[in-house]
Design a protein around this motif. Structure first.
Motif, PDB file in Angstrom:
ATOM      1  N   PHE A   1       2.755   0.274 -13.815  1.00 46.04           N
ATOM      2  CA  PHE A   1       3.943   0.360 -12.977  1.00 46.04           C
ATOM      3  C   PHE A   1       4.385   1.809 -12.749  1.00 46.04           C
ATOM      4  CE2 PHE A   1       4.006  -4.116 -13.975  1.00 46.04           C
ATOM      5  CZ  PHE A   1       4.290  -4.648 -12.729  1.00 46.04           C
ATOM      6  N   LEU A   2       4.054   2.691 -13.652  1.00 54.01           N
ATOM      7  CA  LEU A   2       4.311   4.109 -13.423  1.00 54.01           C
ATOM      8  C   LEU A   2       3.467   4.597 -12.238  1.00 54.01           C
ATOM      9  CD1 LEU A   2       5.726   6.729 -14.262  1.00 54.01           C
ATOM     10  CD2 LEU A   2       3.808   7.144 -15.829  1.00 54.01           C
ATOM     11  N   ASN A   3       2.227   4.129 -12.145  1.00 55.04           N
ATOM     12  CA  ASN A   3       1.376   4.470 -10.999  1.00 55.04           C
ATOM     13  C   ASN A   3       2.004   3.975  -9.696  1.00 55.04           C
ATOM     14  OD1 ASN A   3      -0.546   5.707 -12.606  1.00 55.04           O
ATOM     15  ND2 ASN A   3      -1.797   3.870 -12.786  1.00 55.04           N
ATOM     16  N   ILE A   4       2.553   2.790  -9.726  1.00 54.99           N
ATOM     17  CA  ILE A   4       3.206   2.232  -8.531  1.00 54.99           C
ATOM     18  C   ILE A   4       4.422   3.082  -8.165  1.00 54.99           C
ATOM     19  CG2 ILE A   4       4.550   0.254  -7.694  1.00 54.99           C
ATOM     20  CD1 ILE A   4       2.613  -1.538  -9.290  1.00 54.99           C
ATOM     21  N   TYR A   5       5.233   3.384  -9.162  1.00 48.28           N
ATOM     22  CA  TYR A   5       6.435   4.185  -8.919  1.00 48.28           C
ATOM     23  C   TYR A   5       6.067   5.574  -8.383  1.00 48.28           C
ATOM     24  CZ  TYR A   5      10.886   6.462  -9.645  1.00 48.28           C
ATOM     25  OH  TYR A   5      12.042   7.172  -9.460  1.00 48.28           O
ATOM     26  N   ASN A   6       5.044   6.187  -8.975  1.00 52.11           N
ATOM     27  CA  ASN A   6       4.609   7.501  -8.505  1.00 52.11           C
ATOM     28  C   ASN A   6       4.083   7.441  -7.072  1.00 52.11           C
ATOM     29  OD1 ASN A   6       5.353   8.878 -10.811  1.00 52.11           O
ATOM     30  ND2 ASN A   6       3.360   8.622 -11.785  1.00 52.11           N
ATOM     31  N   PHE A   7       3.416   6.369  -6.726  1.00 52.56           N
ATOM     32  CA  PHE A   7       2.949   6.179  -5.349  1.00 52.56           C
ATOM     33  C   PHE A   7       4.142   6.177  -4.394  1.00 52.56           C
ATOM     34  CE2 PHE A   7       2.289   3.099  -1.903  1.00 52.56           C
ATOM     35  CZ  PHE A   7       1.258   3.717  -1.210  1.00 52.56           C
ATOM     36  N   LEU A   8       5.178   5.427  -4.748  1.00 53.40           N
ATOM     37  CA  LEU A   8       6.384   5.390  -3.915  1.00 53.40           C
ATOM     38  C   LEU A   8       6.995   6.779  -3.765  1.00 53.40           C
ATOM     39  CD1 LEU A   8       8.202   2.159  -5.116  1.00 53.40           C
ATOM     40  CD2 LEU A   8       7.570   2.691  -2.760  1.00 53.40           C
ATOM     41  N   LYS A   9       7.111   7.489  -4.880  1.00 51.42           N
ATOM     42  CA  LYS A   9       7.683   8.846  -4.838  1.00 51.42           C
ATOM     43  C   LYS A   9       6.837   9.771  -3.975  1.00 51.42           C
ATOM     44  CE  LYS A   9       8.515  10.830  -8.733  1.00 51.42           C
ATOM     45  NZ  LYS A   9       8.773  11.263 -10.114  1.00 51.42           N
ATOM     46  N   ASP A  10       5.523   9.716  -4.173  1.00 53.53           N
ATOM     47  CA  ASP A  10       4.622  10.588  -3.403  1.00 53.53           C
ATOM     48  C   ASP A  10       4.712  10.305  -1.903  1.00 53.53           C
ATOM     49  OD1 ASP A  10       3.819  11.715  -5.778  1.00 53.53           O
ATOM     50  OD2 ASP A  10       1.894  10.651  -5.856  1.00 53.53           O
ATOM     51  N   LYS A  11       4.928   9.050  -1.558  1.00 53.20           N
ATOM     52  CA  LYS A  11       5.030   8.662  -0.145  1.00 53.20           C
ATOM     53  C   LYS A  11       6.473   8.745   0.356  1.00 53.20           C
ATOM     54  CE  LYS A  11       0.733   7.555   0.581  1.00 53.20           C
ATOM     55  NZ  LYS A  11      -0.056   8.069   1.678  1.00 53.20           N
ATOM     56  N   LYS A  12       7.342   9.307  -0.475  1.00 54.75           N
ATOM     57  CA  LYS A  12       8.755   9.504  -0.126  1.00 54.75           C
ATOM     58  C   LYS A  12       9.438   8.188   0.279  1.00 54.75           C
ATOM     59  CE  LYS A  12       8.203  14.326   1.239  1.00 54.75           C
ATOM     60  NZ  LYS A  12       7.102  14.632   0.434  1.00 54.75           N
TER      61      LYS A  12
ATOM     62  N   ILE B   1       3.445  -1.864   1.015  1.00 55.05           N
ATOM     63  CA  ILE B   1       2.284  -1.912   0.119  1.00 55.05           C
ATOM     64  C   ILE B   1       2.720  -2.382  -1.263  1.00 55.05           C
ATOM     65  CG2 ILE B   1       0.600  -0.448  -1.090  1.00 55.05           C
ATOM     66  CD1 ILE B   1       0.510   1.198   1.605  1.00 55.05           C
ATOM     67  N   ILE B   2       3.853  -1.877  -1.720  1.00 55.86           N
ATOM     68  CA  ILE B   2       4.369  -2.267  -3.035  1.00 55.86           C
ATOM     69  C   ILE B   2       4.785  -3.738  -3.036  1.00 55.86           C
ATOM     70  CG2 ILE B   2       6.214  -1.860  -4.722  1.00 55.86           C
ATOM     71  CD1 ILE B   2       3.813   0.271  -4.466  1.00 55.86           C
ATOM     72  N   ARG B   3       5.340  -4.191  -1.935  1.00 56.07           N
ATOM     73  CA  ARG B   3       5.716  -5.613  -1.857  1.00 56.07           C
ATOM     74  C   ARG B   3       4.475  -6.497  -2.037  1.00 56.07           C
ATOM     75  NH1 ARG B   3       7.656  -9.523   2.562  1.00 56.07           N
ATOM     76  NH2 ARG B   3       6.683  -8.104   4.022  1.00 56.07           N
ATOM     77  N   LEU B   4       3.357  -6.095  -1.426  1.00 54.48           N
ATOM     78  CA  LEU B   4       2.102  -6.838  -1.610  1.00 54.48           C
ATOM     79  C   LEU B   4       1.626  -6.783  -3.059  1.00 54.48           C
ATOM     80  CD1 LEU B   4      -0.019  -5.878   1.549  1.00 54.48           C
ATOM     81  CD2 LEU B   4       1.096  -8.069   1.052  1.00 54.48           C
TER      82      LEU B   4
END
Length: 187
Positions: free
Chosen positions: A147-158, A166-169
């Motif tokens: 879940f840290l990877n998911i959160y970091n993805f969101l942050k990186d994509k602003k 993508i996260i919803r999927l």
């Protein structure tokens, strides 16, 4: 007269204690229905996956060990960790997510109720001096990393619209894994 009321209150407390114990022992029945409801609400939150986001799709590797869990206590602890992490993600910077606000709130409330229920069950276990097993701790750490990877993805994509979709999927996939693992517990 006071003794009669005391006996009635004692009986009610005994029944409540018994019912709450049964709830903790019937994880698959209670949570599969609730998770199915959350999956439906997750679908209601947004529309179909936006076409402009197709090129940004990413696959997050879910910890396979979760799918292999067999012990009820390990599953409870892991499911609770997954739900806590999902709840945390769905409380962060949702301004660019084009979702139905009422459905999102219903989703968050559903997660919170399940987290509280599992927390009560796990607290009961800890009070009985049955601390987390090493296997439970390792699984929790792997889930936190996922879940840290998911959160970091969101942050990186602003926190863009596409990143949220993508996260919803991905969250949908995580909830489906919970259903799969908890369904197996009853067999």
């Amino acid at each position: 007269m006071t003794t009669f009321y005391f006996l009635q209150i004692s009986f009610v407390l005994l029944c409540i204690t018994r019912i709450s114990t049964l709830d903790c022992n019937t994880l698959h029945f209670l949570h599969n229905k609730a998770i199915q409801e959350n999956l439906q609400v997750l679908d209601q939150m947004g529309q179909q996956f936006p076409e402009q986001c197709q090129n940004e799709k990413i696959h997050f590797k879910f910890p396979e060990q979760f799918l292999k869990l067999r012990e009820k206590e390990d599953v409870k602890a892991s499911v609770q960790e997954i739900l806590v992490q999902i709840f945390y993600i769905f409380t962060k910077n949702l301004t660019l997510a084009a979702w139905d606000g009422r459905a999102l709130e219903k989703f968050q409330n559903g997660l919170n109720q399940k987290i509280e229920h599992l927390e009560a069950c796990l607290t009961e276990k800890i009070q009985k001096k049955q601390l987390y097993s090493r296997r439970e701790e390792i699984m929790r750490l792997k889930l936190k990393k996922h879940f840290l990877n998911i959160y970091n993805f969101l942050k990186d994509k602003k926190y863009s619209l596409c990143s949220w979709e993508i996260i919803r999927l991905e969250i949908r996939r995580c909830l489906q894994f919970i259903v799969k693992v908890t369904s197996r517990l009853r067999n």
